[in-house]
Design a protein around this motif. Sequence first.
Motif, PDB file in Angstrom:
ATOM      1  N   ALA A  59      66.066  32.141  31.696  1.00 33.92           N
ATOM      2  CA  ALA A  59      65.199  31.702  30.599  1.00 33.92           C
ATOM      3  C   ALA A  59      65.533  32.464  29.336  1.00 33.92           C
ATOM      4  N   THR A 109      60.761  18.256  29.255  1.00 35.31           N
ATOM      5  CA  THR A 109      59.714  18.127  30.264  1.00 35.31           C
ATOM      6  C   THR A 109      58.991  19.453  30.432  1.00 35.31           C
ATOM      7  N   SER A 150      56.402  21.912  32.246  1.00 34.23           N
ATOM      8  CA  SER A 150      55.850  22.028  33.599  1.00 34.23           C
ATOM      9  C   SER A 150      54.524  22.773  33.525  1.00 34.23           C
ATOM     10  N   SER A 202      53.836  26.551  32.286  1.00 32.05           N
ATOM     11  CA  SER A 202      54.541  27.641  32.967  1.00 32.05           C
ATOM     12  C   SER A 202      55.974  27.773  32.466  1.00 32.05           C
ATOM     13  N   HIS A 203      56.656  26.639  32.238  1.00 35.71           N
ATOM     14  CA  HIS A 203      57.997  26.632  31.675  1.00 35.71           C
ATOM     15  C   HIS A 203      58.283  25.224  31.170  1.00 35.71           C
ATOM     16  N   VAL A 204      59.427  25.058  30.519  1.00 39.05           N
ATOM     17  CA  VAL A 204      59.817  23.748  30.004  1.00 39.05           C
ATOM     18  C   VAL A 204      61.289  23.513  30.327  1.00 39.05           C
ATOM     19  N   ILE A 205      61.587  22.299  30.745  1.00 38.93           N
ATOM     20  CA  ILE A 205      62.962  21.912  31.049  1.00 38.93           C
ATOM     21  C   ILE A 205      63.503  21.132  29.859  1.00 38.93           C
ATOM     22  N   GLN A 249      71.270  21.723  31.415  1.00 40.94           N
ATOM     23  CA  GLN A 249      69.810  21.728  31.567  1.00 40.94           C
ATOM     24  C   GLN A 249      69.325  23.178  31.521  1.00 40.94           C
ATOM     25  N   LEU A 250      68.324  23.432  30.670  1.00 49.30           N
ATOM     26  CA  LEU A 250      67.812  24.783  30.480  1.00 49.30           C
ATOM     27  C   LEU A 250      66.375  24.872  30.956  1.00 49.30           C
ATOM     28  N   ARG A 251      66.047  25.981  31.578  1.00 54.71           N
ATOM     29  CA  ARG A 251      64.666  26.271  31.975  1.00 54.71           C
ATOM     30  C   ARG A 251      64.179  27.381  31.043  1.00 54.71           C
ATOM     31  N   ASP A 268      61.231  29.548  28.447  1.00 53.26           N
ATOM     32  CA  ASP A 268      59.933  30.205  28.390  1.00 53.26           C
ATOM     33  C   ASP A 268      58.910  29.299  27.693  1.00 53.26           C
ATOM     34  N   TYR A 270      58.672  26.440  24.044  1.00 55.98           N
ATOM     35  CA  TYR A 270      58.097  25.100  23.953  1.00 55.98           C
ATOM     36  C   TYR A 270      57.162  24.994  22.742  1.00 55.98           C
TER      37      TYR A 270
END
Length: 489
Positions: A3, A158, A160, A174-177, A188-190, A192, A196
């Motif tokens: 992240a 997206t 989450s 909780s996180h954003v894709i 594709q990044l996950r 913090d 977002y």
Amino acid sequence: MSAIASSSSSAPQPNPGGIITQPPPPSTLRESRIATHSHIKGLGLADDGTAMDFSQGFIGQNLAREALGLHLSLLKLGRHSGRPLLLVGPPGTGKTALALALSQELGSKVPFCAMVGSEVYSGEVKKTEVLGSCFRRAIGLRIKETKEVYEGEVTELTPSEAENPLSGYGKTISHVIVGLKTVKGTKQLRLDPSVYEAIQKERVVIGDVIYIEANTGAVKRVGRSDAYASEYDLEAEEYVPLPKGDVHKRKELVQDVTLNDLDMANAKPQGGQDIMSVMGQLVKGGRTEVTDKLRKEINKVVDKYIEQGVAELVPGVLFIDEVHMLDMECFTYLNRALESPLSPYVVLASNRGICTIRGTEYDGILGSSSEGIRSPHGIPVDLLDRCMIVKTSLYKKEEIKRILEMRCKIENIQITGEALDKLAEQGEKTSLRFVLQLLTPSNILNKTKTGSTGGGVSMEDIEELNDLFLDAKRSTGILKDLEDLENKY
């Protein structure tokens, strides 16, 4: 995937020295009003420096334009320090237009700060503080940094959700894709949740081209991907090509800020998002004094960046209109500020002759009826001696006629030749501003009488407007006649 460190794009980032080197976010409000001098695009000079009769929206004032062309060369050579320019002349002779033309010649990357002399009289901050902030606003800093970024077209966004650990009600992010695509591939990044929030502030949607700084999490929307460009002739969106190379790359970013931006970012540290912090920001006044200590610390950081080759100083232009409205305290500050190594190119303007310098009315023996110190243009002699003075002259009849023709073309006003000659003759006797103000009312009057099939503004329309509106000289004559009548009886 790891992240990215959480940070908001709008929050200025402090460096290890504690000085913020990024400005606060710019205002998103758009100016919808067309300015008075919006047709001015430059000084209208030929390659040899001579003024052309009609070029870049400028007509007349040839000698003044050529003088400003020489001063523009001084500015580009960096030899402007301690040499302010003073524009003097009657009202309505293009002093403000000349200063704006100078800023157009410099380009959008060079800071241009315009102010009126009466702006310094504020109940919130000191007069010298207002002048000091304007000086800093006219000095730019071009920062070049090579940063590790994630860049591409957004293909997925997206968030989450998860249960709020602090409460049994509601959910939290909780996180954003985020999916990013370039010419070379996709990733594709996950991220913090704070990233977002930065994405939402930038109003990013799928199809936008963005980049995200890997170290800070700052998000910047570059524009809309040209793959989404439609066949409309006119669109509000700015389309950009799909980025080349990998999504994860090192990129050189160039950021233009002013020293005043850095002052404000450090004088107003960003508060939290809780209700007390938000209310505190609302209650706090809009203007904040910046201490000399803070400015010295910022100057040290700026000098360090310049020595390292990270930043470049860009001196701009400070235009002070109605400079005779300043008082002796402000003029003393101007003398000192002009000798500073961090000084912009200063352009002053005044339409006064010999008048009293403000702030000196009560100098002299107590109880005496002293008028104060009288000086040309209301400026102290020591500052006047520094200035290179350029005179603007009253417009001639032919020049007024060409200006009226240009304004009629811009505003799509049909006018007969007789009416145009009448307005030009009247403008020579009264003022250019007065006859320019008559154009739109005369057009409305003509359309009201003849409809859309009329032949344009006629002599009768101009004469009727002269009965409805008075110029300054006629109004003064009426008041003088009334005063003579009162004295008689």
